[in-house]
Write a protein that holds these residues in place. Structure first.
Motif, PDB file in Angstrom:
ATOM      1  N   GLU A  33       0.807  -1.172  -0.051  1.00  0.00           N
ATOM      2  CA  GLU A  33      -0.013  -0.027  -0.025  1.00  0.00           C
ATOM      3  C   GLU A  33       0.893   1.216   0.115  1.00  0.00           C
ATOM      4  O   GLU A  33       0.428   2.243  -0.664  1.00  0.00           O
ATOM      5  CB  GLU A  33      -0.916   0.141   1.346  1.00  0.00           C
ATOM      6  CG  GLU A  33      -1.818   1.158   1.447  1.00  0.00           C
ATOM      7  CD  GLU A  33      -2.740   1.157   2.541  1.00  0.00           C
ATOM      8  OE1 GLU A  33      -3.643   1.864   2.618  1.00  0.00           O
ATOM      9  OE2 GLU A  33      -2.291   0.431   3.426  1.00  0.00           O
ATOM     10  N   LEU A  38       2.176   2.987  -8.148  1.00  0.00           N
ATOM     11  CA  LEU A  38       0.677   2.733  -7.884  1.00  0.00           C
ATOM     12  C   LEU A  38       0.464   1.302  -8.154  1.00  0.00           C
ATOM     13  O   LEU A  38       0.818   0.623  -9.316  1.00  0.00           O
ATOM     14  CB  LEU A  38       0.029   3.708  -8.876  1.00  0.00           C
ATOM     15  CG  LEU A  38      -1.451   3.475  -8.848  1.00  0.00           C
ATOM     16  CD1 LEU A  38      -2.043   3.818  -7.413  1.00  0.00           C
ATOM     17  CD2 LEU A  38      -1.934   4.429  -9.838  1.00  0.00           C
ATOM     18  N   VAL A  39      -0.361   0.483  -7.232  1.00  0.00           N
ATOM     19  CA  VAL A  39      -0.682  -0.833  -7.562  1.00  0.00           C
ATOM     20  C   VAL A  39      -2.301  -0.844  -7.317  1.00  0.00           C
ATOM     21  O   VAL A  39      -2.679  -0.462  -6.210  1.00  0.00           O
ATOM     22  CB  VAL A  39       0.156  -1.720  -6.554  1.00  0.00           C
ATOM     23  CG1 VAL A  39      -0.418  -3.157  -6.710  1.00  0.00           C
ATOM     24  CG2 VAL A  39       1.768  -1.767  -6.685  1.00  0.00           C
ATOM     25  N   GLU A  40      -2.957  -1.483  -8.492  1.00  0.00           N
ATOM     26  CA  GLU A  40      -4.303  -1.699  -8.205  1.00  0.00           C
ATOM     27  C   GLU A  40      -4.825  -2.995  -7.913  1.00  0.00           C
ATOM     28  O   GLU A  40      -4.565  -3.736  -8.958  1.00  0.00           O
ATOM     29  CB  GLU A  40      -4.907  -0.753  -9.514  1.00  0.00           C
ATOM     30  CG  GLU A  40      -6.482  -1.000  -9.347  1.00  0.00           C
ATOM     31  CD  GLU A  40      -7.387  -0.348 -10.479  1.00  0.00           C
ATOM     32  OE1 GLU A  40      -8.222  -0.861 -10.980  1.00  0.00           O
ATOM     33  OE2 GLU A  40      -6.641   0.703 -11.206  1.00  0.00           O
ATOM     34  N   ILE A  41      -5.181  -3.183  -6.810  1.00  0.00           N
ATOM     35  CA  ILE A  41      -5.546  -4.614  -6.643  1.00  0.00           C
ATOM     36  C   ILE A  41      -6.808  -5.015  -7.045  1.00  0.00           C
ATOM     37  O   ILE A  41      -7.878  -4.228  -6.996  1.00  0.00           O
ATOM     38  CB  ILE A  41      -5.716  -5.061  -4.989  1.00  0.00           C
ATOM     39  CG1 ILE A  41      -3.981  -5.060  -4.455  1.00  0.00           C
ATOM     40  CG2 ILE A  41      -6.086  -6.449  -4.559  1.00  0.00           C
ATOM     41  CD1 ILE A  41      -4.085  -5.105  -2.946  1.00  0.00           C
ATOM     42  N   LYS A  42      -6.891  -6.089  -8.198  1.00  0.00           N
ATOM     43  CA  LYS A  42      -8.020  -6.566  -8.723  1.00  0.00           C
ATOM     44  C   LYS A  42      -8.645  -7.760  -7.895  1.00  0.00           C
ATOM     45  O   LYS A  42     -10.048  -7.713  -8.145  1.00  0.00           O
ATOM     46  CB  LYS A  42      -7.885  -6.999 -10.155  1.00  0.00           C
ATOM     47  CG  LYS A  42      -7.365  -5.557 -11.090  1.00  0.00           C
ATOM     48  CD  LYS A  42      -8.494  -4.536 -11.267  1.00  0.00           C
ATOM     49  CE  LYS A  42      -8.136  -3.465 -12.253  1.00  0.00           C
ATOM     50  NZ  LYS A  42      -9.175  -2.680 -12.444  1.00  0.00           N
ATOM     51  N   ALA A  60      -3.290  -8.097  -9.649  1.00  0.00           N
ATOM     52  CA  ALA A  60      -3.102  -6.568  -9.753  1.00  0.00           C
ATOM     53  C   ALA A  60      -2.589  -6.140 -11.219  1.00  0.00           C
ATOM     54  O   ALA A  60      -2.069  -6.809 -11.879  1.00  0.00           O
ATOM     55  CB  ALA A  60      -2.302  -5.977  -8.487  1.00  0.00           C
ATOM     56  N   THR A  62      -0.264  -2.738 -12.706  1.00  0.00           N
ATOM     57  CA  THR A  62       0.595  -1.386 -11.901  1.00  0.00           C
ATOM     58  C   THR A  62       0.834  -0.795 -13.417  1.00  0.00           C
ATOM     59  O   THR A  62       0.412  -1.529 -14.337  1.00  0.00           O
ATOM     60  CB  THR A  62       1.868  -1.735 -11.440  1.00  0.00           C
ATOM     61  OG1 THR A  62       2.733  -0.766 -10.820  1.00  0.00           O
ATOM     62  CG2 THR A  62       2.879  -2.670 -12.050  1.00  0.00           C
TER      63      THR A  62
END
Length: 70
Positions: A33, A38-42, A60, A62
């Motif tokens: 976090e 930037l990491v977007e968890i899917k 995720a 990125t």
């Protein structure tokens, strides 16, 4: 005439599997976090073996800055 298209960011899919104690996995997610990238968890799954050993699986995306025209 030649047309050039510029894509500012490339989306990179990542899959992460990790196992450890609850506290260790919580610290890992906290570090993720706070990452500068930037990491977007899917997707996220969390399983337990009944002891203090847990496993998480993260799907995720990125983003990678693209410096080239395509």
């Amino acid at each position: 005439s030649v047309t050039s298209t510029f894509v500012a960011f490339i989306v990179v899919a990542i899959n992460i599997s990790a196992a450890g104690s609850y506290e260790t996995l919580l610290a890992f997610i906290d570090d993720l976090e706070k990452s500068l990238r930037l990491v977007e968890i899917k997707e996220l799954s969390f399983t337990s073996s009944g002891t203090n050993l847990f496993e998480i699986k993260i799907g995720a995306i990125t983003f990678w800055k693209n410096d080239k025209n395509i």
